[in-house]
Structure formats: C-alpha cells, structure tokens
Motif scaffolding. Structure first.
Motif, PDB file in Angstrom:
ATOM      1  N   GLN A 196       0.829  -1.209   0.000  1.00  0.00           N
ATOM      2  CA  GLN A 196       0.000   0.000   0.000  1.00  0.00           C
ATOM      3  C   GLN A 196       0.858   1.252   0.000  1.00  0.00           C
ATOM      4  N   ALA A 197       1.933   1.268   0.796  1.00  0.00           N
ATOM      5  CA  ALA A 197       2.828   2.434   0.838  1.00  0.00           C
ATOM      6  C   ALA A 197       3.460   2.655  -0.526  1.00  0.00           C
ATOM      7  N   LYS A 198       3.866   1.575  -1.171  1.00  0.00           N
ATOM      8  CA  LYS A 198       4.467   1.699  -2.499  1.00  0.00           C
ATOM      9  C   LYS A 198       3.464   2.265  -3.486  1.00  0.00           C
ATOM     10  N   GLU A 199       2.209   1.821  -3.387  1.00  0.00           N
ATOM     11  CA  GLU A 199       1.191   2.342  -4.287  1.00  0.00           C
ATOM     12  C   GLU A 199       0.965   3.832  -4.051  1.00  0.00           C
ATOM     13  N   GLU A 200       0.900   4.276  -2.775  1.00  0.00           N
ATOM     14  CA  GLU A 200       0.734   5.699  -2.472  1.00  0.00           C
ATOM     15  C   GLU A 200       1.898   6.518  -2.996  1.00  0.00           C
ATOM     16  N   GLN A 201       3.102   6.007  -2.831  1.00  0.00           N
ATOM     17  CA  GLN A 201       4.284   6.724  -3.304  1.00  0.00           C
ATOM     18  C   GLN A 201       4.242   6.895  -4.815  1.00  0.00           C
ATOM     19  N   SER A 202       3.885   5.816  -5.515  1.00  0.00           N
ATOM     20  CA  SER A 202       3.827   5.911  -6.981  1.00  0.00           C
ATOM     21  C   SER A 202       2.725   6.886  -7.414  1.00  0.00           C
ATOM     22  N   HIS A 203       1.604   6.883  -6.665  1.00  0.00           N
ATOM     23  CA  HIS A 203       0.508   7.790  -6.992  1.00  0.00           C
ATOM     24  C   HIS A 203       0.915   9.246  -6.782  1.00  0.00           C
ATOM     25  N   THR A 204       1.572   9.510  -5.689  1.00  0.00           N
ATOM     26  CA  THR A 204       2.017  10.892  -5.405  1.00  0.00           C
ATOM     27  C   THR A 204       3.058  11.341  -6.412  1.00  0.00           C
ATOM     28  N   GLN A 205       3.940  10.456  -6.808  1.00  0.00           N
ATOM     29  CA  GLN A 205       4.934  10.841  -7.805  1.00  0.00           C
ATOM     30  C   GLN A 205       4.250  11.220  -9.123  1.00  0.00           C
ATOM     31  N   ALA A 206       3.206  10.450  -9.497  1.00  0.00           N
ATOM     32  CA  ALA A 206       2.489  10.779 -10.722  1.00  0.00           C
ATOM     33  C   ALA A 206       1.805  12.142 -10.624  1.00  0.00           C
ATOM     34  N   LEU A 207       1.200  12.426  -9.464  1.00  0.00           N
ATOM     35  CA  LEU A 207       0.575  13.736  -9.259  1.00  0.00           C
ATOM     36  C   LEU A 207       1.595  14.852  -9.276  1.00  0.00           C
ATOM     37  N   LEU A 208       2.752  14.566  -8.706  1.00  0.00           N
ATOM     38  CA  LEU A 208       3.816  15.573  -8.677  1.00  0.00           C
ATOM     39  C   LEU A 208       4.234  15.944 -10.088  1.00  0.00           C
ATOM     40  N   LYS A 209       4.359  15.000 -10.924  1.00  0.00           N
ATOM     41  CA  LYS A 209       4.755  15.281 -12.302  1.00  0.00           C
ATOM     42  C   LYS A 209       3.689  16.123 -12.985  1.00  0.00           C
ATOM     43  N   VAL A 210       2.449  15.770 -12.746  1.00  0.00           N
ATOM     44  CA  VAL A 210       1.362  16.534 -13.371  1.00  0.00           C
ATOM     45  C   VAL A 210       1.354  17.978 -12.886  1.00  0.00           C
ATOM     46  N   LEU A 211       1.554  18.170 -11.575  1.00  0.00           N
ATOM     47  CA  LEU A 211       1.552  19.523 -11.013  1.00  0.00           C
ATOM     48  C   LEU A 211       2.744  20.324 -11.482  1.00  0.00           C
ATOM     49  N   GLN A 212       3.889  19.676 -11.633  1.00  0.00           N
ATOM     50  CA  GLN A 212       5.059  20.397 -12.142  1.00  0.00           C
ATOM     51  C   GLN A 212       4.790  20.930 -13.538  1.00  0.00           C
ATOM     52  N   GLU A 213       4.150  20.173 -14.339  1.00  0.00           N
ATOM     53  CA  GLU A 213       3.841  20.649 -15.683  1.00  0.00           C
ATOM     54  C   GLU A 213       2.857  21.822 -15.621  1.00  0.00           C
ATOM     55  N   GLN A 214       1.851  21.673 -14.745  1.00  0.00           N
ATOM     56  CA  GLN A 214       0.898  22.779 -14.617  1.00  0.00           C
ATOM     57  C   GLN A 214       1.550  24.028 -14.017  1.00  0.00           C
ATOM     58  N   LEU A 215       2.530  23.818 -13.157  1.00  0.00           N
ATOM     59  CA  LEU A 215       3.241  24.953 -12.558  1.00  0.00           C
ATOM     60  C   LEU A 215       3.978  25.768 -13.620  1.00  0.00           C
ATOM     61  N   LYS A 216       4.577  25.046 -14.528  1.00  0.00           N
ATOM     62  CA  LYS A 216       5.258  25.753 -15.603  1.00  0.00           C
ATOM     63  C   LYS A 216       4.262  26.599 -16.393  1.00  0.00           C
ATOM     64  N   GLY A 217       3.100  26.033 -16.621  1.00  0.00           N
ATOM     65  CA  GLY A 217       2.110  26.799 -17.363  1.00  0.00           C
ATOM     66  C   GLY A 217       1.611  28.019 -16.578  1.00  0.00           C
ATOM     67  N   THR A 218       1.443  27.930 -15.287  1.00  0.00           N
ATOM     68  CA  THR A 218       1.003  29.042 -14.438  1.00  0.00           C
ATOM     69  C   THR A 218       2.063  30.131 -14.354  1.00  0.00           C
ATOM     70  N   LYS A 219       3.337  29.735 -14.297  1.00  0.00           N
ATOM     71  CA  LYS A 219       4.405  30.732 -14.266  1.00  0.00           C
ATOM     72  C   LYS A 219       4.366  31.578 -15.521  1.00  0.00           C
ATOM     73  N   GLU A 220       4.152  30.948 -16.611  1.00  0.00           N
ATOM     74  CA  GLU A 220       4.081  31.717 -17.856  1.00  0.00           C
ATOM     75  C   GLU A 220       2.896  32.665 -17.833  1.00  0.00           C
ATOM     76  N   LEU A 221       1.776  32.230 -17.260  1.00  0.00           N
ATOM     77  CA  LEU A 221       0.609  33.097 -17.153  1.00  0.00           C
ATOM     78  C   LEU A 221       0.866  34.263 -16.204  1.00  0.00           C
ATOM     79  N   VAL A 222       1.572  33.991 -15.129  1.00  0.00           N
ATOM     80  CA  VAL A 222       1.890  35.056 -14.167  1.00  0.00           C
ATOM     81  C   VAL A 222       2.762  36.114 -14.824  1.00  0.00           C
ATOM     82  N   GLU A 223       3.765  35.650 -15.549  1.00  0.00           N
ATOM     83  CA  GLU A 223       4.657  36.614 -16.201  1.00  0.00           C
ATOM     84  C   GLU A 223       3.876  37.463 -17.206  1.00  0.00           C
TER      85      GLU A 223
END
Length: 592
Positions: A481-508
């Motif tokens: 279960q811990a391994k599954e949570e870790q893999s899930h969070t890593q996937a979300l992290l990647k998605v948020l990093q991509e969205q963060l890049k898009g928000t930074k461009e919008l902020v600028e």
C-alpha cells in the motif's frame, strides 16, 4: 580254380526255375527230384511225372514258383531241403542212358544219399566215386545235361569239381547222387563207380553271392527311399526374406481366398523371426487386419457345411423312413399270407419259406426302426442342448436332489471351518496382547511420555510459525500500500510540475503585483501546514474516500509547486480545470 573250397556259410533257398535237361529216362529224374524234395520239372518233349505230383502254382513260362514266400538265406536254422512230397505218391528212379555210359539207380530200399548244408550262392558241386577210366569228356557229357558248365577240375583220385553257370543247375546235378556209373558195356572195376554228388564251397561262388546281396540291398534301399519319398508329405515352400516389395505382394495374396493359406504361413514366419519394428509396424498391422477379414468368410463356409450336413441328415432320415415304410408293407404282405384264408392254399414247403421270409423281414424292420428312433433321440438331445445353451437359467438338471444335498453338506463344512478359523485368530490376538503387557517395561513408558512431550512442543512451534506468517503477510500488505501511495504521489507531482510551468508563464504575462505574490505565499504556507496536519490526522484516522485523497494530493502538490502561495479562487479554478465534476459545495465543505 575250383580245387580249394571256401568256408561254409548260411543256407539259401533252392531256385527251381529253368530245370530243363535232356535225359533218356524222365521217370528216374522225377523220382530223384522228389526224393530230394525238389519240384519236378518238365523235360523237352517229355513229362517226368504226372500233374498230380507237381507242386501247384508252378509257372514254367515265368521260371518261378508262384505263391511261395522266398527264404532268406541269412536266417539261421533254415535247411535247404523243403518238406517231403506227399507220401501217397511213389517215385522210383529209372536207368539213365548216355552215349558213352549208363547210369543205374541205387536200391530204393536204401536211404537216400546225404548232402551237406548248402553254402550261399553255391554254383559248384563235388562229384566223387567216379570210375578210374572216366575222362573229362564223359563227365561233361553226363553233367552238361544239368546246365551250362563253366569249368571242370578233375583230380587223379576219382573225384572232380564242376562249376555251373547258375545256381539252379546245382540242384539238377545233386539228383544224380547215388547212381552207379558204368562206361559202355564193360564190367571192369575201373569202368564203374558209385557217384556221390554234393555241394562244394568255392570262394568265387561266395564272392559272386556277396556281390548279388549287396546289389539287392542297394536296390531295396533305393526302393524304400522311393516309397518313403512317395509317401512323405510335400515339403513346405521356402519362406522368402522380408522386404517392402515382398510385403506388398503378401498383402495382395492375403486378400485372395485361393492364396490365403500360403500367405498366412509366410506372415507367421515373418512375425516369429522378429521382422516387426517401428518402420514396418503399419504394414504388418494392415496384413494382420487382412487376415482378420477372413474370419467371417471361414465362419460362412462353416455355416454352409453345417447346413449341407443337416440337409444330408434330413435326406438320410427321409430315405430311412421310406425304407421302413416299405418294410412295413412287406411285413403286412407276409402277415396277410399267413392268415387262414390264403395259408391253406400253400404247400408245406411254401409255408415254410413264407414263414422264414416273414421272420427275416420283421428282424430287418425292427433294426431299421431302432436306427430311425436312435436318430430321432439324437436330434432331441441336440435340441435340448441348444435350449440349455440359449437360456443360462436352464442348466443341467441331473440328480438335482443329490447335488443339492452335497452342496448343503459342503456349505456346513465351510461354515464350521470358517468359525474355527475365527476362533483361532481371536486366541492369537489375545496371546499377542498378553505378551505385550508382560514384556512392557518402564523404558517403554518413559519413551511414550517423551514422545507426547515432543508432540506438544511441535504443536506450539507450529502455532508460533502460523502467527509469524500472519504478521509477515500484514507487513507485506502495508508495504504494498505504501508503495502504491508513493507511486501515486509521484504521478501527481509530475502533473503539477507541468501545470506549474504553465502558471508561471501566465503570471509573467499577467504581471501580478508583489502583494498578490505575498498573499499567494501566505496562502501556500497555510495550505502546506494544513496539508501536513491533515496528513497526520489521515494517517491516524484514515481517509474517507479515494476521491478526497486524490483531491488532497492535488492541492498539496499545487501548493508545493507555488512557494509564494496562491489564493483560493485561483486554486478553485485550477481544480475545475482538472475535474469539472467537483462541486462547489464539496469545495466549501473542504474549505471549512
């Protein structure tokens, strides 16, 4: 050549063929031959004795005696002289006249002259008692009437040896034994002498006889061999060696009814030789299958033959019935003839014949009737046998009561023996138990206790092992279960990093003020802290649903990406972009 005589051997039968001789007194010849027990033979133009004296069955044309079994000369104890002639025939020797001499017979009251045992193959005779003045020409004149002379050897002591061309000629010469020989009409002592003719032993005769015996033995062996070859069954034909070509030819022969017997012999020889292997198994199977196909044909042939036999039996029975009917009619005729109305008109002899015929016909009728009844009884027995074979419940019911009594006695005996065996077994078991109780010691008791203790310890260890295994399984499930949570969070992290890049461009591009950035930072820090507290509580209490856990993970990742924080409207707009199904009511509940 014939001076010396060889040793004597066994006797041989007298050959009585071709005894033709020219003498002046045939009666004397017949008398002498009958005294010797020889068959009288005819002389040229004369008959020595009457036909009643001659032995029946003599065929002069064949020069042999028919109906008489030849004597084997090698069998010991057989004499030369056959049985004497019939006593009722009186044979008297007569005077024999020759050109140079005269032969006078001996006194009939005297015993006949004796002779030695005849050597086998004897062709030479000894002639003693010759007159001193007898010459070789006179001797040849007297004895050439007995047959062809091959050699005469005369001695100075009034005897000689004469060898003839054939053995039967010796018998004619023996006939002259006992005669007194007188030369011319002289009364001088030197011109007369009493002849003594006997068998002589000669090496040449014995050698020729041996050669003939060997030749006859060879002929007999050859004849027996020919007879054995004729009677011997023909040898089976040679079995050819196995090959694929020969196997194909044999398969065709097996399908032919006329060549099946020969082909099945070859197939049997091949199988016994061991020709069957993996490569040829299919061919042999097909040939065996072809052989099996002839079973139906053979059974059909048997059925046809049985049908023919039944038809022949039926025809025989019908013919026998017809014969019996005719016998009945004949007997009825005889019975009608013996009645008073017709019987009185027959004579006594006719009545006797009719009575005999009637009895004979009745006997024949009874015999035929018994034969017919026997045939019918056999048919009834065969039908009963067939019924017993068809119905298994109908067995042979011969002496049922005796068989039932015997079966009951055997059953009782079997039960008694079985009971005795059970009693013996119980006694043996009791003895074994008593023996075990007597020989059980304290060591056996301690061993049993130790064994029980070990069993208890083993059970405890097994229980501990089961609990440890359960704990290990729980740990493994938590780790997964811990391994599954870790893999899930890593996937979300990647998605948020991509969205963060898009928000930074919008902020600028939008150019937010410094105050907005501070508010975002403050809100981000608050959300991060709140997220940490919520994580701690959720770890202790657990999440309510998977959707809430997903929402919390996205928010925490979004705040982690925005280090300066973000306001709630911006976060709400971001969440709706990800999932439009999120209701505002749920968001407000979460905000509270």
């Amino acid at each position: 050549m014939m001076a010396a005589a060889a040793d004597g051997l066994g006797s041989i039968a007298i050959d009585t063929t071709q005894l033709n001789m020219s003498v002046t007194d045939p009666t004397a010849w017949a008398t002498a031959m009958n005294n010797l027990g020889m068959v009288p033979v005819g002389l040229p133009g004369q008959q020595l004795v009457s036909d009643s004296i001659c032995v029946p069955g003599f065929d002069p044309g064949l020069n042999m005696m028919t109906g008489i079994t030849p004597i084997n000369p090698m069998i010991p104890g057989l004499g030369l002289v056959p049985p004497p002639p019939p006593t009722e025939v009186a044979v008297v020797k007569e005077i024999i006249h020759c050109k140079s001499c005269t032969l006078f017979p001996q006194n009939p009251n005297l015993p006949p002259p004796s002779t030695r045992e005849r050597p086998p193959g004897c062709k030479t005779v000894f002639v003693g008692g010759l007159p001193e003045n007898a010459t070789e020409e006179i001797i040849q004149e007297v004895f050439e009437q007995c047959g062809d002379i091959t050699a005469i050897r005369k001695s100075k002591k009034n005897f000689c040896h004469i060898r003839f061309a054939e053995e039967f000629m010796v018998d004619k010469a023996i006939y002259l034994s006992g005669y007194r020989m007188r030369l011319g009409s002289s009364t001088d002592k030197k011109d007369s002498g009493r002849l003594h003719v006997d068998f002589a032993q000669a090496r040449d005769d014995f050698y020729e006889w041996e050669c003939k015996q060997r030749m006859r033995a060879r002929e007999e062996r050859h004849r027996r061999k020919l007879e054995e070859d004729r009677l011997r069954p023909p040898s089976p034909p040679a079995i050819m060696h196995y090959s694929e070509h020969e196997a194909a030819l044999l398969a065709d022969k097996l399908k032919d009814d006329s060549k099946f017997s020969e082909a099945i012999t070859v197939l049997l020889s091949w199988i016994e030789r061991g020709e069957v292997n993996r490569r040829s198994a299919n061919q042999f199977y097909s040939m065996v299958q072809s052989a099996n196909s002839h079973v139906r044909r053979l059974m059909n042939e048997k059925a046809t033959h049985e049908q023919e036999m039944e038809e022949a039996k039926e025809n025989f029975k019908n013919a026998l019935t017809g014969i019996l009917t005719q016998f009945e009619q004949i007997v009825a005729v005889f019975n009608a003839s013996t009645r008073q109305k017709a019987w009185d008109h027959f004579s006594k002899a006719q009545r006797k014949n009719i009575d005999i015929w009637r009895k004979h016909s009745e006997e024949l009728r009874n015999a035929q009737s018994e034969q017919l009844m026997g045939i019918r009884r056999e048919e009834e027995m065969e039908m009963s046998d067939d019924e017993n074979c068809d119905s298994p419940t109908k067995k042979i019911r011969v002496d049922e009561s005796a068989l039932a009594a015997q079966a009951y006695a055997l059953k009782e005996e079997n039960d008694s023996l079985r009971w005795q065996l059970d009693a013996y077994r119980n006694e043996v078991e009791l003895l074994k138990q008593e023996k075990e109780q007597l020989f059980r010691t304290e060591e056996n008791v301690t061993k049993d206790q130790q064994l029980q203790f070990l069993q208890q310890t083993m059970q405890g260890m097994q229980q501990q092992l089961l609990t440890i295994q359960e704990e290990l399984n729980n740990k493994k499930s938590e780790l997964e279960q811990a391994k599954e949570e870790q893999s899930h969070t890593q996937a979300l992290l990647k998605v948020l990093q991509e969205q963060l890049k898009g928000t930074k461009e919008l902020v600028e591009t939008n150019g937010h003020s410094h105050e907005d950035t501070n508010e975002i930072n403050v809100l981000t820090v608050a959300l991060v802290n709140q997220d940490r507290e919520n994580n701690i509580e959720k770890r202790s209490q657990g999440l309510k649903s998977e959707k809430e856990a997903l929402l919390i993970g996205i928010i925490s990742t979004f705040l982690h990406v925005h280090p300066f924080g973000a306001n709630i409207e911006y976060l709400w707009s971001y969440m709706q972009q990800l999932d439009s199904k999120i209701s505002q009511h749920l968001w407000k509940a979460y905000d509270k």
